[in-house]
Design a protein around this motif. Structure first.
Motif, PDB file in Angstrom:
ATOM      1  N   ARG A 276       6.428 -41.124  12.331  1.00  0.00           N
ATOM      2  CA  ARG A 276       4.829 -39.992  12.950  1.00  0.00           C
ATOM      3  C   ARG A 276       4.953 -39.138  11.644  1.00  0.00           C
ATOM      4  NH1 ARG A 276       7.754 -35.447  14.912  1.00  0.00           N
ATOM      5  NH2 ARG A 276       8.292 -36.837  16.853  1.00  0.00           N
ATOM      6  N   GLN A 277       6.047 -39.214  10.434  1.00  0.00           N
ATOM      7  CA  GLN A 277       6.410 -38.476   8.917  1.00  0.00           C
ATOM      8  C   GLN A 277       5.788 -40.055   8.410  1.00  0.00           C
ATOM      9  OE1 GLN A 277      10.290 -38.451   8.175  1.00  0.00           O
ATOM     10  NE2 GLN A 277       9.362 -35.789   7.334  1.00  0.00           N
ATOM     11  N   ASP A 278       5.631 -40.895   8.937  1.00  0.00           N
ATOM     12  CA  ASP A 278       4.908 -42.007   7.701  1.00  0.00           C
ATOM     13  C   ASP A 278       4.395 -43.062   8.352  1.00  0.00           C
ATOM     14  OD1 ASP A 278       4.587 -42.823   4.982  1.00  0.00           O
ATOM     15  OD2 ASP A 278       6.418 -43.549   4.443  1.00  0.00           O
ATOM     16  N   ILE A 279       3.583 -42.514   9.813  1.00  0.00           N
ATOM     17  CA  ILE A 279       3.409 -44.000  10.399  1.00  0.00           C
ATOM     18  C   ILE A 279       1.744 -44.681   9.213  1.00  0.00           C
ATOM     19  CG2 ILE A 279       1.253 -42.357  11.033  1.00  0.00           C
ATOM     20  CD1 ILE A 279       1.559 -43.821  13.630  1.00  0.00           C
ATOM     21  N   TYR A 280       1.197 -44.444   8.188  1.00  0.00           N
ATOM     22  CA  TYR A 280       0.389 -45.497   7.812  1.00  0.00           C
ATOM     23  C   TYR A 280       0.843 -45.630   7.003  1.00  0.00           C
ATOM     24  CZ  TYR A 280      -2.547 -41.701   9.917  1.00  0.00           C
ATOM     25  OH  TYR A 280      -4.158 -41.320  10.677  1.00  0.00           O
ATOM     26  N   ARG A 281       1.619 -45.642   5.879  1.00  0.00           N
ATOM     27  CA  ARG A 281       2.500 -46.375   5.024  1.00  0.00           C
ATOM     28  C   ARG A 281       3.109 -47.004   5.966  1.00  0.00           C
ATOM     29  NH1 ARG A 281       7.451 -47.406   3.158  1.00  0.00           N
ATOM     30  NH2 ARG A 281       8.539 -45.669   4.096  1.00  0.00           N
ATOM     31  N   LEU A 282       4.108 -47.103   7.377  1.00  0.00           N
ATOM     32  CA  LEU A 282       4.910 -47.966   7.770  1.00  0.00           C
ATOM     33  C   LEU A 282       3.689 -48.998   8.482  1.00  0.00           C
ATOM     34  CD1 LEU A 282       7.435 -45.632   9.682  1.00  0.00           C
ATOM     35  CD2 LEU A 282       7.731 -47.180   7.565  1.00  0.00           C
ATOM     36  N   ILE A 283       2.518 -48.852   9.035  1.00  0.00           N
ATOM     37  CA  ILE A 283       1.703 -49.580   9.626  1.00  0.00           C
ATOM     38  C   ILE A 283       0.998 -50.770   8.366  1.00  0.00           C
ATOM     39  CG2 ILE A 283      -0.742 -49.884  10.171  1.00  0.00           C
ATOM     40  CD1 ILE A 283       0.351 -47.653  12.140  1.00  0.00           C
ATOM     41  N   ASP A 284       0.619 -50.007   7.350  1.00  0.00           N
ATOM     42  CA  ASP A 284       0.500 -50.732   5.550  1.00  0.00           C
ATOM     43  C   ASP A 284       1.614 -52.043   5.629  1.00  0.00           C
ATOM     44  OD1 ASP A 284      -2.359 -49.553   6.281  1.00  0.00           O
ATOM     45  OD2 ASP A 284      -1.287 -48.451   4.255  1.00  0.00           O
ATOM     46  N   ARG A 285       2.252 -52.185   5.790  1.00  0.00           N
ATOM     47  CA  ARG A 285       3.563 -52.097   5.059  1.00  0.00           C
ATOM     48  C   ARG A 285       3.853 -53.836   5.987  1.00  0.00           C
ATOM     49  NH1 ARG A 285       9.869 -50.327   5.729  1.00  0.00           N
ATOM     50  NH2 ARG A 285       9.787 -50.981   7.104  1.00  0.00           N
ATOM     51  N   VAL A 286       3.805 -53.649   7.435  1.00  0.00           N
ATOM     52  CA  VAL A 286       3.640 -54.591   8.045  1.00  0.00           C
ATOM     53  C   VAL A 286       2.795 -55.260   7.835  1.00  0.00           C
ATOM     54  CG1 VAL A 286       3.360 -55.200  10.899  1.00  0.00           C
ATOM     55  CG2 VAL A 286       4.883 -52.886  10.293  1.00  0.00           C
ATOM     56  N   ILE A 287       1.559 -54.465   8.051  1.00  0.00           N
ATOM     57  CA  ILE A 287       0.260 -55.376   7.445  1.00  0.00           C
ATOM     58  C   ILE A 287       0.220 -56.460   6.521  1.00  0.00           C
ATOM     59  CG2 ILE A 287      -2.248 -55.675   6.971  1.00  0.00           C
ATOM     60  CD1 ILE A 287      -2.866 -52.258   8.809  1.00  0.00           C
ATOM     61  N   ASP A 288       0.876 -56.191   5.166  1.00  0.00           N
ATOM     62  CA  ASP A 288       0.627 -56.527   4.128  1.00  0.00           C
ATOM     63  C   ASP A 288       2.008 -57.623   4.075  1.00  0.00           C
ATOM     64  OD1 ASP A 288      -1.310 -55.342   2.992  1.00  0.00           O
ATOM     65  OD2 ASP A 288       0.171 -53.663   2.134  1.00  0.00           O
ATOM     66  N   THR A 289       3.069 -57.443   4.590  1.00  0.00           N
ATOM     67  CA  THR A 289       4.301 -58.395   4.642  1.00  0.00           C
ATOM     68  C   THR A 289       3.961 -58.637   6.176  1.00  0.00           C
ATOM     69  OG1 THR A 289       5.356 -57.091   5.847  1.00  0.00           O
ATOM     70  CG2 THR A 289       5.892 -56.640   3.426  1.00  0.00           C
ATOM     71  N   GLY A 290       3.723 -58.995   6.843  1.00  0.00           N
ATOM     72  CA  GLY A 290       4.141 -59.502   8.298  1.00  0.00           C
ATOM     73  C   GLY A 290       5.214 -58.843   8.964  1.00  0.00           C
ATOM     74  N   GLU A 291       5.961 -58.728   8.344  1.00  0.00           N
ATOM     75  CA  GLU A 291       7.538 -57.811   8.711  1.00  0.00           C
ATOM     76  C   GLU A 291       7.151 -57.454   9.668  1.00  0.00           C
ATOM     77  OE1 GLU A 291      11.687 -56.018   7.584  1.00  0.00           O
ATOM     78  OE2 GLU A 291      10.249 -56.921   6.441  1.00  0.00           O
ATOM     79  N   PRO A 292       7.411 -57.716  11.420  1.00  0.00           N
ATOM     80  CA  PRO A 292       7.581 -56.425  11.826  1.00  0.00           C
ATOM     81  C   PRO A 292       7.981 -55.105  12.323  1.00  0.00           C
ATOM     82  CG  PRO A 292       8.017 -59.008  13.053  1.00  0.00           C
ATOM     83  CD  PRO A 292       8.113 -58.227  11.742  1.00  0.00           C
ATOM     84  N   LEU A 293       7.680 -54.224  12.648  1.00  0.00           N
ATOM     85  CA  LEU A 293       8.193 -52.726  12.382  1.00  0.00           C
ATOM     86  C   LEU A 293       9.527 -52.416  13.747  1.00  0.00           C
ATOM     87  CD1 LEU A 293       9.049 -49.697  10.805  1.00  0.00           C
ATOM     88  CD2 LEU A 293       7.128 -48.765  12.855  1.00  0.00           C
TER      89      LEU A 293
END
Length: 83
Positions: free
Chosen positions: A11-28
């Motif tokens: 909840r605190q950092d949702i946009y950064r975490l979602i962008d990381r999944v998109i950029d790296t392809g690594e699941p969260l």
């Protein structure tokens, strides 16, 4: 895989975490009450497309390296004591 996040961290950092999944392809992974959920990108990421070129790389026929004169670049004294 990265350490799972809590719903509060998500909840605190949702946009950064979602962008990381998109950029790296690594699941969260999100962990709550002993259960793990996984957020994954819909399309696999082509990791090779993120590789940038190396301007110092030798481009050409590797056999050409055999006949190159390296005497100006190398000295026995420096090879024995590179300091």
């Amino acid at each position: 895989m990265a350490h799972p996040v809590s719903p509060s961290q998500l909840r605190q950092d949702i946009y950064r975490l979602i962008d990381r999944v998109i950029d790296t392809g690594e699941p969260l992974e999100i962990e709550r009450k002993g259960h793990r959920l996984r957020l994954i990108a819909d399309e696999p990421v082509d990791r090779l497309s993120r590789i940038s070129g190396n301007p110092a790389a030798v481009v050409g026929d590797p056999d050409d390296l055999i006949s190159m004169d390296w005497s100006a670049e190398w000295s026995a004294d420096h090879a024995l004591d590179p300091q």
